[in-house]
Design a protein around this motif. Sequence first.
Motif, PDB file in Angstrom:
ATOM      1  N   MET C   1       0.879  -1.186  -0.197  1.00  0.00           N
ATOM      2  CA  MET C   1      -0.246   0.274   0.050  1.00  0.00           C
ATOM      3  C   MET C   1       0.881   1.466  -0.417  1.00  0.00           C
ATOM      4  O   MET C   1       0.079   2.299  -0.604  1.00  0.00           O
ATOM      5  CB  MET C   1      -0.917  -0.111   1.585  1.00  0.00           C
ATOM      6  N   THR C   2       2.390   1.180   0.660  1.00  0.00           N
ATOM      7  CA  THR C   2       3.119   2.710   0.419  1.00  0.00           C
ATOM      8  C   THR C   2       3.291   2.638  -1.374  1.00  0.00           C
ATOM      9  O   THR C   2       4.231   2.166  -1.254  1.00  0.00           O
ATOM     10  CB  THR C   2       4.420   2.337   1.582  1.00  0.00           C
ATOM     11  N   LEU C   3       3.071   3.603  -1.795  1.00  0.00           N
ATOM     12  CA  LEU C   3       3.316   3.463  -3.235  1.00  0.00           C
ATOM     13  C   LEU C   3       4.735   5.232  -2.851  1.00  0.00           C
ATOM     14  O   LEU C   3       4.824   5.575  -1.566  1.00  0.00           O
ATOM     15  CB  LEU C   3       2.631   4.661  -4.007  1.00  0.00           C
ATOM     16  N   PRO C   4       5.301   4.879  -3.432  1.00  0.00           N
ATOM     17  CA  PRO C   4       6.304   5.388  -3.635  1.00  0.00           C
ATOM     18  C   PRO C   4       6.212   7.010  -3.788  1.00  0.00           C
ATOM     19  O   PRO C   4       7.124   8.025  -3.148  1.00  0.00           O
ATOM     20  CB  PRO C   4       7.836   5.011  -4.932  1.00  0.00           C
ATOM     21  N   LEU C   5       5.271   7.364  -4.574  1.00  0.00           N
ATOM     22  CA  LEU C   5       4.810   8.898  -4.419  1.00  0.00           C
ATOM     23  C   LEU C   5       4.062   9.181  -3.248  1.00  0.00           C
ATOM     24  O   LEU C   5       4.682  10.518  -2.210  1.00  0.00           O
ATOM     25  CB  LEU C   5       3.343   9.289  -5.464  1.00  0.00           C
ATOM     26  N   ASP C   6       3.642   8.396  -2.565  1.00  0.00           N
ATOM     27  CA  ASP C   6       3.126   8.549  -1.323  1.00  0.00           C
ATOM     28  C   ASP C   6       4.337   8.541  -0.246  1.00  0.00           C
ATOM     29  O   ASP C   6       4.451   9.248   0.624  1.00  0.00           O
ATOM     30  CB  ASP C   6       2.085   7.297  -0.637  1.00  0.00           C
ATOM     31  N   GLN C   7       5.609   8.280  -0.874  1.00  0.00           N
ATOM     32  CA  GLN C   7       6.600   8.331   1.253  1.00  0.00           C
ATOM     33  C   GLN C   7       7.616   9.056   0.185  1.00  0.00           C
ATOM     34  O   GLN C   7       8.812   9.597   0.375  1.00  0.00           O
ATOM     35  CB  GLN C   7       6.757   6.775   0.911  1.00  0.00           C
ATOM     36  N   ILE C   8       7.957  10.440  -0.733  1.00  0.00           N
ATOM     37  CA  ILE C   8       8.429  10.526  -1.700  1.00  0.00           C
ATOM     38  C   ILE C   8       9.270  11.724  -1.079  1.00  0.00           C
ATOM     39  O   ILE C   8      10.159  11.451  -0.003  1.00  0.00           O
ATOM     40  CB  ILE C   8       7.950  11.519  -2.764  1.00  0.00           C
ATOM     41  N   PHE C   9       8.685  12.175   0.324  1.00  0.00           N
ATOM     42  CA  PHE C   9       9.413  13.018   1.041  1.00  0.00           C
ATOM     43  C   PHE C   9       9.966  11.995   2.158  1.00  0.00           C
ATOM     44  O   PHE C   9      10.853  12.491   2.343  1.00  0.00           O
ATOM     45  CB  PHE C   9       8.254  14.368   1.751  1.00  0.00           C
ATOM     46  N   VAL C  10       9.719  11.418   2.772  1.00  0.00           N
ATOM     47  CA  VAL C  10       9.907  10.481   3.616  1.00  0.00           C
ATOM     48  C   VAL C  10      11.034   9.354   3.155  1.00  0.00           C
ATOM     49  O   VAL C  10      12.709   9.715   3.379  1.00  0.00           O
ATOM     50  CB  VAL C  10       9.202   9.214   4.652  1.00  0.00           C
ATOM     51  N   LEU C  11      11.189   9.385   1.543  1.00  0.00           N
ATOM     52  CA  LEU C  11      12.553   8.581   1.303  1.00  0.00           C
ATOM     53  C   LEU C  11      13.589   9.306   0.423  1.00  0.00           C
ATOM     54  O   LEU C  11      15.016   9.011   0.789  1.00  0.00           O
ATOM     55  CB  LEU C  11      12.041   7.646  -0.034  1.00  0.00           C
ATOM     56  N   SER C  12      13.301  10.573   0.169  1.00  0.00           N
ATOM     57  CA  SER C  12      13.841  12.026  -0.026  1.00  0.00           C
ATOM     58  C   SER C  12      14.823  12.016   1.498  1.00  0.00           C
ATOM     59  O   SER C  12      15.833  12.190   1.291  1.00  0.00           O
ATOM     60  CB  SER C  12      13.817  12.870  -0.593  1.00  0.00           C
ATOM     61  N   LYS C  13      14.014  12.234   2.348  1.00  0.00           N
ATOM     62  CA  LYS C  13      15.264  12.171   3.630  1.00  0.00           C
ATOM     63  C   LYS C  13      16.227  11.626   4.189  1.00  0.00           C
ATOM     64  O   LYS C  13      17.094  11.756   4.380  1.00  0.00           O
ATOM     65  CB  LYS C  13      13.812  12.302   4.888  1.00  0.00           C
ATOM     66  N   HIS C  14      15.690  10.126   3.805  1.00  0.00           N
ATOM     67  CA  HIS C  14      16.557   9.108   4.240  1.00  0.00           C
ATOM     68  C   HIS C  14      17.995   9.200   3.444  1.00  0.00           C
ATOM     69  O   HIS C  14      18.925   8.779   3.895  1.00  0.00           O
ATOM     70  CB  HIS C  14      15.820   7.730   3.872  1.00  0.00           C
ATOM     71  N   TRP C  15      17.786   9.624   1.519  1.00  0.00           N
ATOM     72  CA  TRP C  15      18.986   9.892   1.116  1.00  0.00           C
ATOM     73  C   TRP C  15      19.566   9.998   1.496  1.00  0.00           C
ATOM     74  O   TRP C  15      21.028  10.315   1.445  1.00  0.00           O
ATOM     75  CB  TRP C  15      17.769   9.623  -0.777  1.00  0.00           C
ATOM     76  N   LEU C  16      18.865  11.728   1.708  1.00  0.00           N
ATOM     77  CA  LEU C  16      19.289  12.268   2.373  1.00  0.00           C
ATOM     78  C   LEU C  16      20.869  11.998   2.844  1.00  0.00           C
ATOM     79  O   LEU C  16      21.636  12.669   3.675  1.00  0.00           O
ATOM     80  CB  LEU C  16      19.018  14.007   2.760  1.00  0.00           C
ATOM     81  N   LEU C  17      19.983  11.651   3.852  1.00  0.00           N
ATOM     82  CA  LEU C  17      21.012  11.013   5.456  1.00  0.00           C
ATOM     83  C   LEU C  17      22.197  10.101   5.045  1.00  0.00           C
ATOM     84  O   LEU C  17      22.421  10.191   6.013  1.00  0.00           O
ATOM     85  CB  LEU C  17      19.389  10.619   6.222  1.00  0.00           C
ATOM     86  N   ALA C 286      -7.402   8.695   3.099  1.00  0.00           N
ATOM     87  CA  ALA C 286      -7.982   9.206   2.063  1.00  0.00           C
ATOM     88  C   ALA C 286      -9.651   8.879   2.680  1.00  0.00           C
ATOM     89  O   ALA C 286     -10.457   8.321   2.850  1.00  0.00           O
ATOM     90  CB  ALA C 286      -7.888   8.851   0.817  1.00  0.00           C
ATOM     91  N   PRO C 287     -10.357   9.774   1.843  1.00  0.00           N
ATOM     92  CA  PRO C 287     -12.415   9.844   2.053  1.00  0.00           C
ATOM     93  C   PRO C 287     -13.025   8.679   1.822  1.00  0.00           C
ATOM     94  O   PRO C 287     -14.357   8.805   2.377  1.00  0.00           O
ATOM     95  CB  PRO C 287     -12.670  11.315   1.752  1.00  0.00           C
ATOM     96  N   PHE C 288     -12.650   8.289   0.441  1.00  0.00           N
ATOM     97  CA  PHE C 288     -13.081   7.094   0.518  1.00  0.00           C
ATOM     98  C   PHE C 288     -12.096   6.246   0.214  1.00  0.00           C
ATOM     99  O   PHE C 288     -10.383   6.289  -0.540  1.00  0.00           O
ATOM    100  CB  PHE C 288     -13.280   7.233  -1.472  1.00  0.00           C
ATOM    101  N   SER C 289     -11.587   4.400  -0.036  1.00  0.00           N
ATOM    102  CA  SER C 289     -11.348   3.893  -0.561  1.00  0.00           C
ATOM    103  C   SER C 289     -10.778   3.655  -1.575  1.00  0.00           C
ATOM    104  O   SER C 289      -9.447   3.427  -1.695  1.00  0.00           O
ATOM    105  CB  SER C 289     -12.287   2.214   0.089  1.00  0.00           C
ATOM    106  N   PHE C 290     -11.268   3.879  -2.241  1.00  0.00           N
ATOM    107  CA  PHE C 290     -11.015   4.392  -3.616  1.00  0.00           C
ATOM    108  C   PHE C 290     -10.126   5.306  -4.394  1.00  0.00           C
ATOM    109  O   PHE C 290      -9.405   5.857  -5.550  1.00  0.00           O
ATOM    110  CB  PHE C 290     -12.002   4.152  -4.761  1.00  0.00           C
ATOM    111  N   LEU C 291      -9.700   6.173  -3.144  1.00  0.00           N
ATOM    112  CA  LEU C 291      -9.364   7.416  -3.199  1.00  0.00           C
ATOM    113  C   LEU C 291      -8.010   7.412  -2.866  1.00  0.00           C
ATOM    114  O   LEU C 291      -7.023   8.284  -2.781  1.00  0.00           O
ATOM    115  CB  LEU C 291      -9.575   8.954  -3.226  1.00  0.00           C
ATOM    116  N   THR C 292      -7.241   5.919  -2.094  1.00  0.00           N
ATOM    117  CA  THR C 292      -5.808   6.204  -1.737  1.00  0.00           C
ATOM    118  C   THR C 292      -5.215   5.907  -2.239  1.00  0.00           C
ATOM    119  O   THR C 292      -3.904   6.043  -2.019  1.00  0.00           O
ATOM    120  CB  THR C 292      -6.470   4.239  -1.512  1.00  0.00           C
ATOM    121  N   TRP C 293      -5.492   5.927  -3.724  1.00  0.00           N
ATOM    122  CA  TRP C 293      -4.003   6.140  -4.604  1.00  0.00           C
ATOM    123  C   TRP C 293      -3.519   7.265  -4.510  1.00  0.00           C
ATOM    124  O   TRP C 293      -2.021   7.867  -5.209  1.00  0.00           O
ATOM    125  CB  TRP C 293      -4.339   5.709  -6.000  1.00  0.00           C
ATOM    126  N   ILE C 294      -4.052   8.710  -3.789  1.00  0.00           N
ATOM    127  CA  ILE C 294      -3.942   9.637  -4.063  1.00  0.00           C
ATOM    128  C   ILE C 294      -2.175   9.697  -2.433  1.00  0.00           C
ATOM    129  O   ILE C 294      -2.930   9.598  -1.539  1.00  0.00           O
ATOM    130  CB  ILE C 294      -4.965  10.862  -3.555  1.00  0.00           C
TER     131      ILE C 294
END
Lengths: 166, 103, 391
Positions: C1-17, C286-294
Amino acid sequence: MTIAFIILAVITVAGTAAAMGMRNAVHCVLALTVGFAGVAAIYLQLDAQFVGLTQIMVYVGAVAILAVFAIMMTHSPSPTKPPTYSSYWLMGSIVAAAVFAVLAWAVVSSGAHTQSLPSEPTVSVQQIGDALMHRFVLPLEIMGLLLTAALIGAVVIAMDHNEEIK
Amino acid sequence: MNSLQSYLLLSSLLFSIGLAGALTRRNAILVLIGIELMLNAANLNFIAFWRFGPAPAALTGVMFAIFSISVAAAEAAVGLAIILAAYRHSKTTDLDQMNSLKG
Amino acid sequence: MTLPLDQIFVLSKHWLLSFVPPIAQPLASAILSVVPVLIAFPLLFAITTLLERKGLGRIQNRYGPNRTGPWGLLQPIADGVKSLTKEDIVPLTADHAVHFLAPIFLVAAAFLGYAVLPIGRNMVISNLNAGVLYFFAVGSMVELSVFMAGWSSRSKYSLLGAMRAIAQMISYEVPLVLASVVVIMQAGSLSTVSIVEKQAGYTGIWPHWFVFTPWGIVGFALFMIAATAESNRSPFDLPEGESEIIAGYYIEYSGFKFALFFLGEYLGMFATSGMAITLFLGGWSAPFSFLTWIPSYVWFFAKLLALIFGFIWIRGTLPRLRMDQLMNLAWEFVLPTALLNMLVAGVWHFMPGGPIRWLVCIAIVAIPCTFLTRRLKRKKKFEVRTYSFAE
């Protein structure tokens, strides 16, 4: 003794000493909040997160504001500034210094130095809640009663009784 | 000098500062605040002994500090209300001038 | 469920670290978490000032700012330059140190609250065990800086404004905390992250947000009323009512310090709105289950903007309350309802599920509320009123 502790201790002592020494009462209360916040930070450093946050909420958020309100409401614009310290200030400071000397002597000469820092206790808020609701439930209820009584009592005492007569 | 002793020394210093304030200040509100400081010093002792004590899982020190903070809050509210009432009566918060028992 | 776009800030922080030597990593990690927040929310403040002026303009049948840039989009920049270049005036009799410290203290206290707000999945500065308590403890520090500003200016208006502001903030802090207690009771945790996780599931397409329960909707409404009062916004803007006491406690401030007060006020509003989102509106979910990709942070900011829109709408619609009406509302309506709401949360927890539970819970809170509002409405006596601070 870590560096963090020394910094916090210096801030706390400076804040409280300024609170008890300054001339302007409002400045005193503002310095006092620094002291209270320093004590809260020391609680946090001692891994007592809940107590530290409660300290900030109660002392900085409530007691300091109450004191400031009381100062504002009892402020009388007199042309001559009353002296800051009471007539027996010398006696008071001697007593306080003596108390500190005795306490410090007791602390330094006690056997407390045999203990080293135990491992970090894992105290979650949930445990504190459980303890409050099971082992300490009677004190908790009494505390609720006391706070209610204090609330009503403070309102009744501070109410202006002349207004009812009008 | 180890950790527990330094915390205890800090707390006794805070206590003495509060005591000095309560004994020497003229303003009744600041005297009350001095008493609050002394309560704080006692709380710091409780937390320090809890942290360095043999059984931190029992939470006794933390509980005592929490209850003591609540009592201090109630005390401050009632104390300041009394000071307000006294001020309304005698038009001063100067403790040296509040020296008569009869109104 | 963890899409790369969703975690982009977390991943980039780890990359910078990974470029930082291990000794400096805790410090670098803290800086990398804090700096984006310090940039994002002032930026949101700039956008909100424009939105507010535009929105109020629309509500009042006028254009709003439209001279700087296309559709007035550069207005925040112009405002910023203006406030930076204006003269910084300090009253002669003012208490200079306190006068200088008050705006800094306010902005610092307003920023501290963001430390526990989960902005997205795995995106929180520090997941404190007592996060909600921390938030309210820090929020109570704002009152002190308001007092510092009002008192140090040595002006009647600013002192009156500060007194009003503190009285109002203290009165509404109690319902604010009590309204959020129901969520803590139900979630069984004070940590903001676990509160959001408790609301993350879906039934069909519908989310498990706390706002979709009787105690949740009542709690949310009370929380938003108290939050409006807490951030000194219309209709509770007596502390800075322009027609009465000009700008309230920061009347004697000018230039950049005035801008800091403005910033602090809006930051407080965003923080309380963010807390409302965390407690009642499912945080970043997300407000609806089919919108979790945002991505999750998009949802958080979308909800935040929706709440800000609500604030602007209310500001454009409702007239200002009087001081006694404000206090009556707090102590005679909001506080009792918040207490009843806690009872409802308890009943909800122990009753078996079904429509009867809904009916009972709604009845417990609705029937006393009707009587309370009746009582508030009946007080329409006109008489001479005296104000203890104005004498």
